[in-house]
Write a protein that holds these residues in place. Structure first.
Motif, short mmCIF file in Angstrom:
data_model
loop_
_atom_site.label_atom_id
_atom_site.label_comp_id
_atom_site.label_asym_id
_atom_site.label_seq_id
_atom_site.Cartn_x
_atom_site.Cartn_y
_atom_site.Cartn_z
N ARG A 156 -3.81 -16.10 1.56
CA ARG A 156 -5.04 -16.59 0.93
C ARG A 156 -4.74 -17.30 -0.38
O ARG A 156 -5.45 -18.21 -0.79
CB ARG A 156 -6.00 -15.43 0.66
N TYR A 157 -3.69 -16.86 -1.06
CA TYR A 157 -3.33 -17.44 -2.35
C TYR A 157 -2.61 -18.78 -2.14
O TYR A 157 -1.92 -18.98 -1.15
CB TYR A 157 -2.40 -16.50 -3.11
N ARG A 158 -2.74 -19.64 -3.12
CA ARG A 158 -1.98 -20.89 -3.10
C ARG A 158 -0.50 -20.64 -3.37
O ARG A 158 0.36 -21.40 -2.95
CB ARG A 158 -2.55 -21.89 -4.11
N GLY A 159 -0.20 -19.58 -4.11
CA GLY A 159 1.16 -19.16 -4.34
C GLY A 159 1.18 -17.66 -4.53
O GLY A 159 0.21 -17.06 -5.02
N PHE A 160 2.27 -17.03 -4.11
CA PHE A 160 2.37 -15.58 -4.23
C PHE A 160 3.83 -15.25 -4.50
O PHE A 160 4.74 -15.79 -3.85
CB PHE A 160 1.92 -14.90 -2.94
N HIS A 161 4.08 -14.36 -5.49
CA HIS A 161 5.47 -14.02 -5.78
C HIS A 161 5.70 -12.52 -5.72
O HIS A 161 4.80 -11.72 -5.94
CB HIS A 161 5.92 -14.60 -7.13
N VAL A 162 6.94 -12.18 -5.40
CA VAL A 162 7.39 -10.79 -5.36
C VAL A 162 8.54 -10.65 -6.35
O VAL A 162 9.13 -11.63 -6.78
CB VAL A 162 7.84 -10.38 -3.95
N THR A 163 8.86 -9.40 -6.71
CA THR A 163 9.86 -9.18 -7.75
C THR A 163 11.12 -8.51 -7.22
O THR A 163 11.99 -8.14 -8.01
CB THR A 163 9.27 -8.33 -8.89
N PHE B 187 0.87 -1.17 0.00
CA PHE B 187 0.00 0.00 0.00
C PHE B 187 0.91 1.22 0.00
O PHE B 187 1.48 1.58 1.05
CB PHE B 187 -0.94 -0.02 1.21
N ALA B 188 1.06 1.84 -1.16
CA ALA B 188 2.06 2.89 -1.34
C ALA B 188 1.82 4.10 -0.45
O ALA B 188 2.77 4.82 -0.11
CB ALA B 188 2.08 3.33 -2.81
N GLU B 189 0.56 4.34 -0.04
CA GLU B 189 0.29 5.48 0.83
C GLU B 189 0.71 5.19 2.27
O GLU B 189 0.74 6.09 3.11
CB GLU B 189 -1.20 5.85 0.78
N HIS B 190 1.06 3.91 2.55
CA HIS B 190 1.54 3.53 3.88
C HIS B 190 2.82 2.71 3.72
O HIS B 190 2.84 1.52 4.03
CB HIS B 190 0.48 2.74 4.64
N ASP C 202 -2.17 -8.02 8.60
CA ASP C 202 -3.24 -8.14 7.63
C ASP C 202 -2.70 -8.38 6.22
O ASP C 202 -3.36 -9.04 5.40
CB ASP C 202 -4.15 -6.90 7.64
N VAL C 203 -1.49 -7.88 5.93
CA VAL C 203 -0.85 -8.18 4.65
C VAL C 203 -0.46 -9.65 4.59
O VAL C 203 -0.69 -10.33 3.58
CB VAL C 203 0.38 -7.28 4.43
N PHE C 204 0.12 -10.17 5.66
CA PHE C 204 0.46 -11.59 5.69
C PHE C 204 -0.78 -12.45 5.45
O PHE C 204 -0.75 -13.43 4.71
CB PHE C 204 1.09 -11.97 7.04
N GLU C 205 -1.89 -12.06 6.08
CA GLU C 205 -3.14 -12.81 5.91
C GLU C 205 -3.60 -12.78 4.46
O GLU C 205 -4.03 -13.79 3.91
CB GLU C 205 -4.22 -12.23 6.83
N GLU D 265 10.98 -9.55 3.66
CA GLU D 265 9.93 -9.06 4.56
C GLU D 265 8.84 -10.10 4.80
O GLU D 265 8.22 -10.14 5.86
CB GLU D 265 9.30 -7.79 4.00
N LEU D 266 8.59 -10.96 3.79
CA LEU D 266 7.47 -11.90 3.88
C LEU D 266 7.89 -13.29 4.36
O LEU D 266 7.07 -14.02 4.92
CB LEU D 266 6.79 -12.03 2.51
N GLN D 267 9.14 -13.65 4.13
CA GLN D 267 9.60 -14.96 4.56
C GLN D 267 9.46 -15.09 6.08
O GLN D 267 9.74 -14.17 6.83
CB GLN D 267 11.05 -15.19 4.16
N GLY D 268 9.04 -16.25 6.51
CA GLY D 268 8.80 -16.46 7.93
C GLY D 268 7.36 -16.21 8.33
O GLY D 268 6.93 -16.66 9.39
N HIS D 269 6.64 -15.46 7.48
CA HIS D 269 5.22 -15.19 7.73
C HIS D 269 4.33 -15.82 6.66
O HIS D 269 3.16 -16.12 6.93
CB HIS D 269 4.97 -13.68 7.76
#
Length: 309
Positions: A100-107, A83-86, A93-96, A114-118
């Motif tokens: 929800r997705y079966r797979g999610f990727h970042v670039t 969320f670029a404004e934050h 809530d971002v981790f949640e 930031e997401l690993q471990g969560h």
């Protein structure tokens, strides 16, 4: 073949181009169809004729989030911030949302850390370039011509200028007396089919973004043989470090996000057109060898199959 539905926002812009390239390279493994969040077209999926996997190229389209079936969906973050404004570290809530997705990727590797471990479903996949669209490097030699491509009116929710085109890039090129060719989404748009010819007009890409994920315009310019001046955002440092590790040199200059820093970098390279040519060829090689669809086909194929329940 499995049926895959690919979700973008608008036709013939960044996300759509990414997905069309994906369909070109993975068309022997999946049957692809497209749906656009920005168009008032009914959701195409039905219980009688479902897709095996749904891929959302960006996580923040409200009309998609309300109807997508997460049990067979994979998603992506294509920006630096959820969320670029934050801006800042992701919250529970971002981790949640990601989980929800079966797979999610970042670039970017920063987002991955930031997401690993969560988020056990997260992985790193770059934003690959279709080198078939950029068969030859720019012919510009003996002089320096800058280029920029994007949405100059892009601001975040707090009205902060994100791209810096009018405030930084245009005045810096005037001050440094470096010609500038550009394509702008609202005022000077160039069709995707014409972008390879657009990049042939210059040999130095300039990006002064406040934040990025993996910038299409930067990657395409590098694939076209452009040297690069850019802020230290997104995956720009990753690409520079990769070049230094594999090639022993780099075509990327990282600068502070100030008018003075950009003017100084432009004036320096303006005096070295031969070096600009060398830098551009280094960048083209880096993209072809480590950031192109020819390299990333199998990782993306495995990722899409994660969504197949």
């Amino acid at each position: 073949k499995p049926r895959a539905l690919l979700l973008a926002d608008v036709r013939n812009w960044a996300f759509d181009i990414n997905l069309r390239d994906m369909a070109e390279y993975l068309g022997d493994k999946f049957d692809f169809e497209f749906w656009y969040a920005g168009e008032k077209v009914p959701w195409p999926d039905t219980p009688q004729n479902p897709y095996h996997v749904i891929y959302s190229a960006y996580h923040r389209w409200a009309n998609v989030n309300q109807i997508i079936d997460y049990t067979r969906a994979v998603g992506s973050l294509r920006s630096r911030w959820f969320f670029a404004e934050h801006p800042g570290a992701p919250t529970p809530d971002v981790f949640e949302m990601v989980n929800r997705y079966r797979g999610f990727h970042v670039t970017t590797q920063d987002n991955l850390k930031e997401l690993q471990g969560h988020c056990p479903n997260v992985e790193y996949l770059t934003n690959p370039v279709n080198m078939r669209r950029f068969p030859t490097p720019t012919p510009i030699e003996g002089r320096v011509v800058a280029n920029w491509n994007g949405n100059a009116k892009h601001t975040n929710a707090t009205r902060v200028d994100v791209k810096g085109f009018y405030s930084l890039i245009q005045p810096a090129c005037v001050k440094a007396e470096v010609p500038l060719v550009y394509a702008e989404y609202h005022t000077k748009r160039v069709a995707p089919v014409d972008m390879p010819a657009f990049y042939q007009q210059a040999n130095l890409a300039v990006s002064m973004s406040l934040y990025e994920g993996s910038s299409n315009s930067v990657l395409e310019a590098m694939a076209s043989g452009h040297a690069l001046i850019t802020t230290d955002v997104g995956n720009h440092r990753e690409m520079r470090d990769s070049q230094m590790g594999h090639l022993g040199d780099t075509g990327i200059v990282l600068v502070e996000r100030t008018l003075g820093a950009l003017i100084a970098a432009l004036q320096n390279l303006k005096q070295k057109p031969g070096r600009v040519r060398e830098m551009g060829l280094l960048n083209r090689r880096e993209i072809a060898e480590r950031w192109s669809w020819d390299v990333w086909v199998e990782p993306y194929c495995r990722f899409l199959r994660k969504g197949m329940a």
